[in-house]
Every structure is written in C-alpha cells, then in structure tokens.
Motif scaffolding. Sequence first.
Motif, PDB file in Angstrom:
ATOM      1  N   THR B 247       0.865  -1.174   0.000  1.00 12.65           N
ATOM      2  CA  THR B 247       0.000   0.000   0.000  1.00 12.65           C
ATOM      3  C   THR B 247       0.903   1.225   0.000  1.00 12.65           C
ATOM      4  N   VAL B 248       0.637   2.127  -0.908  1.00 11.98           N
ATOM      5  CA  VAL B 248       1.483   3.320  -1.028  1.00 11.98           C
ATOM      6  C   VAL B 248       0.611   4.550  -1.214  1.00 11.98           C
ATOM      7  N   GLY B 249       1.250   5.712  -1.039  1.00  7.03           N
ATOM      8  CA  GLY B 249       0.511   6.968  -1.151  1.00  7.03           C
ATOM      9  C   GLY B 249       0.631   7.608  -2.517  1.00  7.03           C
ATOM     10  N   ALA B 250       1.770   7.392  -3.167  1.00 11.16           N
ATOM     11  CA  ALA B 250       1.975   7.987  -4.494  1.00 11.16           C
ATOM     12  C   ALA B 250       2.946   7.104  -5.263  1.00 11.16           C
ATOM     13  N   ILE B 251       3.006   7.345  -6.561  1.00  9.10           N
ATOM     14  CA  ILE B 251       3.800   6.467  -7.432  1.00  9.10           C
ATOM     15  C   ILE B 251       4.699   7.310  -8.332  1.00  9.10           C
ATOM     16  N   VAL B 252       5.955   6.890  -8.446  1.00  8.81           N
ATOM     17  CA  VAL B 252       6.846   7.490  -9.442  1.00  8.81           C
ATOM     18  C   VAL B 252       7.132   6.408 -10.477  1.00  8.81           C
ATOM     19  N   GLN B 253       6.799   6.708 -11.709  1.00 10.21           N
ATOM     20  CA  GLN B 253       7.067   5.741 -12.770  1.00 10.21           C
ATOM     21  C   GLN B 253       8.351   6.126 -13.483  1.00 10.21           C
ATOM     22  N   ALA B 254       9.391   5.342 -13.265  1.00 13.52           N
ATOM     23  CA  ALA B 254      10.683   5.604 -13.902  1.00 13.52           C
ATOM     24  C   ALA B 254      11.035   4.403 -14.756  1.00 13.52           C
ATOM     25  N   THR B 412      20.869   6.044 -32.541  1.00 11.43           N
ATOM     26  CA  THR B 412      19.407   5.928 -32.604  1.00 11.43           C
ATOM     27  C   THR B 412      18.825   6.587 -31.360  1.00 11.43           C
ATOM     28  N   GLY B 413      17.554   6.875 -31.394  1.00  5.60           N
ATOM     29  CA  GLY B 413      16.965   7.689 -30.323  1.00  5.60           C
ATOM     30  C   GLY B 413      16.334   6.894 -29.200  1.00  5.60           C
ATOM     31  N   GLN B 414      15.670   7.607 -28.330  1.00  8.10           N
ATOM     32  CA  GLN B 414      15.016   6.992 -27.182  1.00  8.10           C
ATOM     33  C   GLN B 414      13.526   6.789 -27.464  1.00  8.10           C
ATOM     34  N   VAL B 415      13.065   5.595 -27.184  1.00  7.71           N
ATOM     35  CA  VAL B 415      11.631   5.308 -27.266  1.00  7.71           C
ATOM     36  C   VAL B 415      11.152   5.051 -25.834  1.00  7.71           C
ATOM     37  N   ALA B 416      10.128   5.779 -25.426  1.00 14.35           N
ATOM     38  CA  ALA B 416       9.684   5.690 -24.033  1.00 14.35           C
ATOM     39  C   ALA B 416       9.097   4.323 -23.718  1.00 14.35           C
ATOM     40  N   ASN B 417       9.426   3.817 -22.532  1.00 15.11           N
ATOM     41  CA  ASN B 417       8.736   2.632 -22.018  1.00 15.11           C
ATOM     42  C   ASN B 417       7.518   3.117 -21.235  1.00 15.11           C
ATOM     43  N   ALA B 418       6.520   3.599 -21.968  1.00 13.17           N
ATOM     44  CA  ALA B 418       5.400   4.240 -21.291  1.00 13.17           C
ATOM     45  C   ALA B 418       4.176   3.339 -21.204  1.00 13.17           C
ATOM     46  N   GLY B 419       4.355   2.085 -21.543  1.00 11.23           N
ATOM     47  CA  GLY B 419       3.238   1.159 -21.408  1.00 11.23           C
ATOM     48  C   GLY B 419       2.262   1.242 -22.562  1.00 11.23           C
ATOM     49  N   ALA B 488       5.723  10.667 -13.712  1.00 10.02           N
ATOM     50  CA  ALA B 488       6.697  10.035 -14.597  1.00 10.02           C
ATOM     51  C   ALA B 488       8.036  10.729 -14.396  1.00 10.02           C
ATOM     52  N   ALA B 489       9.108   9.947 -14.390  1.00 10.11           N
ATOM     53  CA  ALA B 489      10.433  10.534 -14.217  1.00 10.11           C
ATOM     54  C   ALA B 489      11.400   9.906 -15.203  1.00 10.11           C
ATOM     55  N   GLY B 490      12.282  10.727 -15.721  1.00 14.33           N
ATOM     56  CA  GLY B 490      13.309  10.225 -16.626  1.00 14.33           C
ATOM     57  C   GLY B 490      12.813  10.109 -18.056  1.00 14.33           C
ATOM     58  N   PRO B 491      13.509   9.302 -18.863  1.00 11.06           N
ATOM     59  CA  PRO B 491      13.223   9.259 -20.298  1.00 11.06           C
ATOM     60  C   PRO B 491      11.866   8.666 -20.652  1.00 11.06           C
ATOM     61  N   THR B 492      11.096   8.233 -19.685  1.00  7.92           N
ATOM     62  CA  THR B 492       9.743   7.793 -20.016  1.00  7.92           C
ATOM     63  C   THR B 492       8.823   8.996 -20.149  1.00  7.92           C
ATOM     64  N   ARG B 493       9.290  10.145 -19.596  1.00  9.03           N
ATOM     65  CA  ARG B 493       8.486  11.361 -19.659  1.00  9.03           C
ATOM     66  C   ARG B 493       8.819  12.187 -20.898  1.00  9.03           C
TER      67      ARG B 493
END
Lengths: 207, 749
Positions: B247-254, B412-419, B488-493
């Motif tokens: 159980t958590v209060g907030a989420i950081v997606q990195a 080559t570039g970055q493609v986000a792992n954003a789901g 969202a944090a990092g290259p996924t953002r």
Amino acid sequence: MSDLNTQAVARYKNNFLREVEERVEEGDMVKMCMQCGVCAGSCPLGPHWQHSPQKIFMMIRAGKREEVLTSDSMWMCTSCYNCIVRCPRQLPITHIMHGLANYAHRLGIAPKGQPTREFAKTFWNNLIKKGRVNELTLTLAHYFANGIGPGIQIALNMQKIGLGMVLAGRLNPMEIFGGHSVKDLNGFHAVLAKAKEIEDRKKGFSA
Amino acid sequence: MADNKFAAYICSGCGLGDKLDVGSLEKIAQKEGKMTVVKNHPFLCSASGVQMIKDDIANEGVTHLCIAACSRRAKTEAFNFPTAAVSRTNLREGVLWVVAEGSDHDEVRQEMAEDYVRMGCAEVKKMKLPEGNPNRDQAQNKRILVVGGGMSGMTAALAAAEAGYEAVLVEKTGALGGFAANLWKRVPFSSPYAEPQATGVEEMVAKVTGNTRIKLHLNTTVAETGGAPGRFTVKLARESGAVSDETVGAIVQASGFTPYDMAKLPELGGGQANVVDQAGLEALAKTANGGAIKRADGKIVTSVVFVQCAGQRDDTGTHLSYCSGHCCATSIKQAMYFKDANPDVDTVVMYTDLRVPGMGEDFYRSAQQKGVIFTKGKASKVTGGDSCKVEFSDLILDEQTSVDADLVVLATGQVANAGVNLDAWTEVNTAAEGGNEEAKVKRSGMKTISVLNLNYRQGPDMPQFKHGFADSHFICFPYETRRTGIYAAGPTRRPMDMLQATEDATGAAMKAIQAVENAAQGRAAHPRAWDLSFPSARLEGCTQCKRCTVECPFGAIDEDEKRFPVFNEQRCRRCGTCMGACPVRVISFENYSCDTVGSQIKAVNVPDEDEEKPRILILACENDAYPALDMAGVQRLSYSAYVRAIPVRCLGSVNTIWITDALNGGYDGVMMMGCKKGDDYQCHFVKGSEMAHYRMSKIGDTLKQMGIEPERVVTEEVAITDNARVAKLINDYAAQINDLGPSPMKGFG
C-alpha cells in the motif's frame, strides 16, 4: 611538382589535417572550428572567394589537400580581422589563412600569377636585398610586372603623384641606383637565415 | 441549514463609493439577495474591515459571506475566512474599471454593479463550506512506490527516503542500475566537463540497498494498481510467481526507455556486420575495459564513424520525428573512448546539427582538442562488413561523398517505455466489452507491456502526450502527468540524458511527497492546490450514461458493477469536467455546482426588449480568461457594460443547462472563454477546453429548436496575456448582438 611537396605528401600520406596542424601557422586551431559559418558571413570579400574559411576548414578535415593548397581563396584575405573578432570559437582565422598561403607558396603549388602572391614575392625580394623597402624600385618592379608596355602606361598615369612625392622629399630618384641599406646588412641576413632554420626545424622541413 | 447566516459586505474604497450608489447596492443585497447582515466599509480589506467580518463570524454566527469589492483574484490573504463559505463580487475590476468613464454611463454602471451583487448573494446562498475528502482517514499512506530501478528510479527512491518518506522500489530485472549499468562511462556532469566520467551506478546501488527506508523488490513487476493518492494498493508479481501487496501513497514511474530498434534502419546498415548502435558500442567499450576497442570479429578498430540522428528527426513519418537530446553528447563521449585509448584512431562524428545541451559545449570542445573530426553531413547509406562505407552528402562542401571505417555507430533515439497507448486501448477495450472475442485476446496482449496495470476505467497506464511519452504538458506542468499522484520521471516522460533524468527523478519524488501530504489532509495538490472541495454525485438521479467516467481528463472516476460512477476523490483535480458532462446534473462540488452558477445566471435582472439593453453572459475560465478580464480592468480598457461575467473552474465544467437557462431567461448572447486547446493546449485540465468546444459544437440544433440564432453562443480561446484582445472580443461580440437584435426569447423567461 616540387620536391618539398612530394616529400610532404609522402610524410603525411592522407592525413592533411595533421600536416596543417604541424606545418601551418596556427594550423592546430583548425580542428576547433564548429562550422557555424560566421567567418564566411563576415568576410567583406566573401563573394569573391572560391572557398570561405568555413569551407577551407571543412576541406582540410576532409583531406582535400590539393584543392586547399592550390586554392586562391586564402590569397584574397585583406587582413581586416572581422572573422577573428566574430569567431565564437576564437580561431585566429586571418592568421590561418596567411599560414596556408605561405605554406602553399613554400611547397611551390600556390596558384601561379595570382596577383597577391606575385606582389608579395616582389615585396619580399625587394625587402631582403637591403633590409629595407626601396620605394622606387618596388614601385617600378610592380609597374613593370606585366611587361614594358603596361608598365609605361601605369607609370605615365602615376606621373603627377610621383613628381609630387619627389618634390615633397618623399621619394629619392637616386635610390634607383641600388639605394641605401640597413646599418648591418650582414647581420640582417644572418637573422633571416637563423629564422628560416628555426622554422624549418619546427615545421619538419629540414632533414 | 437552520444555522446558516448570510452576510454581504460592500466595499466603497478604491473609488467604488464615488461612482456607485452603495446605499442602493446594500438595499439590493438585503431585499433581493436576502442577506441577513449587510454592511458597507470604506476600506474593507484594511485591518478594521477584515476585523468587522471576523467579529461577525465569531459573534453573530455568520457562516456565508458575499464580499462585494474587488476581483476574487485580489486581496486573497485579507479575505481569507477558512470557516465560512465566501463568494466574491467583482465590483472593482469587473465594473468600476471597465465601464467607460463619464456620467453618460452612470446608469449602466450602477445596473452592472447591482446585478453583480445579486449574483454574489445568489451564489453564496447555494454554497457550502468545503470540508475536504470525508474519507481522508483512508488516504493516510505516505509511502512512495518507485517503478523502475535505473538511474531515475534509484534517484527518486533515494530522494524520497532522504526526505523521510518510505520508498518501495520495484525493478523487473534481477539487478538495479537499468540502462546506466551497461555504460562504460557517462557524459561528464561536473566541471570541467571535458572527460567521460564514471557512471557511479555501483555507489548508487550500494546507497539504495543500504537505505533502511527503501524496500527493494527485484525480479518484480506491477501486476495491478488501484486506489487513489494516499491509498494506492499495488499487487507485485515476482518472476517466481509469488504475489505480494503493497500500500502506497503515491507512485513514481521511472520505466526508462528502449533504444530505437536499428533493425528498422537497413539503409543505414542496421543489422549488418560491424554496424552497432550506441548501446552496442558501450558493450564493446566495456569489454575493452580502457584498452583498444575491438569489433565483434576481434579486429582492433582503427577508424570509426558515428552517424547522428539515425532514425531520428525524420520528417517522412517512417522513424522517430523528434530529437532525443542526449545522442550528440553520447557520441562525443564514445569517440573519446577511442581517442583516449589511441589518439591515432580516426573518429568522425557525422551530424546535421550538433546539439549538446547543458555544459555539453565544453565537452564538444574537449573532443575537438582530442582530434575527433566533426563532419556536417547527412548519411544516406551505410554498408557494413569488413570495411564499412558511409555514403553521405557533405552539407558544407555541398557534395555527395563517402568515408570508409572499421566500425559504424548509429545514434538511434530513445523510445519511451510508457506502457499501453490508451487511445489504442480504448478502441480495443470497447470492442472487448462489447463481446468481441478477438478484441479480448488483443486486449490481454496489450496488457503485457503495461507498466502500472492500473485498474482504472480509462486504461492500464498513463495517457501519453506526444510521441508516446508519458508527459502532460512540457511547458506548463513539466512534472505532472494525467494521473493524479502518479509521476513520470526520466526518459519515459521525455527524451533526456542521465543528468536530466536524475534531476527529473528528484522533482518527481518531491511532487509525490506533495501528493501524499495533500491527500492526507483531504485536499487537492495540483493545480488547484489545497482546494478542499471535491465532487459528489446524487446517484439516485444518475442514468449511468458513463459520460463523466469517459470524459474525466484524469481518469479519476471508475464505474461500479452497476455502471454507476465511483469517485476516487484524491485522484480528482477538481476541474468539474464531470459536472459539465453530466446530462442530468447530479454531480456537484460544495462550493461550485450547477446551482451556484445557475442561480447567478437567474439572479441577473434582464431588461425588457424595449429598453434596448442587451444582456450577454460570459463564462470565463478562471485560470486564464478571467485574469485577462481583470487585467483589462487594471489597464482601464473599457468594454461593454451589458456583459455579466461568471468565472468557471474550467470551460470543461460548463454544463449546457447554463446556456439554455441563460437564453431562456432572455439573455441576448453567451460568450465562453477558455484556454487554448489542441496539441499545444494551455488548458490547466488538459481536455476541459476541448470538451467545451466539442459540446458547444453540438448544441446548434437545440438552439435552432428554441428559435435562437446559433451565433448567439460563441466559444473563444483566450490566453492569460490577452487583456487587450479580450476587451475587443467583447465589444465586437456586443456589436454583433446589437445587429442581431434582441433575443426572441425575451419576456418569456
């Protein structure tokens, strides 16, 4: 092709950038160019060059030795220093241009009959004879560089100015007979010889 | 209700008393506004004025205040009465400063002020004092879940832990470090920015594993996420099959990025021998361990070409259209790997525009010093093999040429792992819910790439903004996403380098802390910070139309098994888009509802047709348009005195009932002012302005049935800087209404 040029080609093979870095005045700064083109845009003679400084630097990096050294571009530099003032990478572009011209001349592959080069040669030969410039013989040599006919034509055109200078004591007609020299002419020649020796050593021409 | 006591306070300062008949305003507040206490003060925001109000609250039992003075955006500190419901009547910026000077306008100015007093009184009568999320007891969890154990994730977990918050770090592989762990060195991040630096991953991993506030789950993915800020419940699935709950209060997606697949770049040699991408080169450099870098076939590399923008900044639509930002500096770094081991290796970086943000220019210069050759050119064809060939057009010398090399590196570039892409998801999900078996299979397939597996009604991941990144608005809200309490944090953002990613992760951790603290107090975090109101629905009136659940820009509303909306209060940003969407008007906030606005619209005194005084209703977004109106006043730009402006939380909260009520009531026109919509939107609630425009495009037929010209209702995009434009918009529209003549509905209302 001169011996010096053949030697240089053999020595540096395809690495023209290294050749420039070692043998051209301020040549080690060429690699720092970031190809912004400000020099090309700043040059008052820009439209009259075959290659702008920006292109010359790119050609050096691309190993276009022949094209660079036989180009008349660097001979067109009037030393206005606009490019040096504006270069964001602080390249001494004017000096590099003169360095390249000098090197091409040294190798004997600079463009033949290029007026700037011809006048520079005339000036240098005049200068080293007595250690000072003889205005009269320099002027005449310049006038008659293209033959007797054109020389007389120019001299006639400039007659008034010449006479005015003689009357004002700015031009001595007697100088036509060799002129006077610096006090220690032998010493002066020794300085030049030493300077050449040092430069040859530094730039790897000797041995 | 019996205990409610209503009071109106009318200020006569700032010249209000000179130009307005305050006595008659008082009478209106008393008789028409039905205020029990009505007072005026020559300087209401002064200490004595504020004290007068405070005394009435304390001694007279006043619970509801209508303050008729300046704009609600002014003097907010003076007029801050946390125990009372407060409405603000804007007599200064809204009347005094915008109605043209001179006694010719005395009558319309007074009428405008009287209407605003009527509206303020009507509004406050419908207001309740917001008390915050009543279920805040269940939203007290302050732990931060970090998904992804790379550089961003570890930074976020450490930042949260160092700030005193427990962190739960989930990493799907068996080791921390992510992409950074595979690097030989990193682009320098400290002075003099001249040499590649050690990645520092090992030290960071040690810090994370040694931190007692960080609970680490390796070989673990997020199987399901539900709940809301302050009470997220997360099911974690270990590779072994074991499942645990957190159980958590907030989420950081990195969740990081994946390098663009170079197999999609056959023309640039992708897939051919001795052509690698930047990640491939890092592997070779790691193997070399500081010595001469060898190719896969064991040959020592003596010449290498880096092809920048490989499959990036592509305007043909085949590859990535954007710049990933880090690759120029990365190639410079990799060229240095070669030069540092052996200065005689020929290294060429082929670029079209060298982009080195931050202190990268120093790094670039350092590489030039080392003899890395930078060629401004565009590679057209790369041939791999024992001797690779890069054909390119030299953009300076304007020629088609080529260069040979032992090895070619494609940046080559970055493609986000954003789901999961939610737009694609919605389509498949709708079909699956409709019973389509094929869609059901497709839906399960899609879910396998989900990062968070949210059980939200709108889909399992965060909505993506541009190019598949989980951003919300790069300029206005750089740290926000469109899922409250999930950052969202990092290259996924957005594409970024390691230094930016660590800064980004720290910021995300700080935002997560804000989210849990606000959730614990039952109030909003962003952008209506500290707002205690929240939506409630009168479910007995609900028709289960699902509009609110579909249209909520933040996925705050789920559906129960009977398809009634379930409000997850702390996911809500209090924009009211649901309220605007609801066709049966059952959704409301305590201090902002269909009634609070509707009663203001009805409170306005609409003159008869023969008086030739039209009435124009303005519904202005309080974030941008209303401040612009205020600024027009501050600059004394006068506009028509026939308008009556009502601030709304977002244009998305505008319910069409307000429009029809206004037109039925004899108004001659309705103007709506919201933020810029579309791809480069400025709406604070992302979709509100767009929804409003969409809804209004649909009411033309209704208007025609009512016998009303559709042009009586207009929607405008107004930016906060549009103060001059907004006055002109109003005047132009007033002239247009004048040409149209009085509304055919006049007198029937």
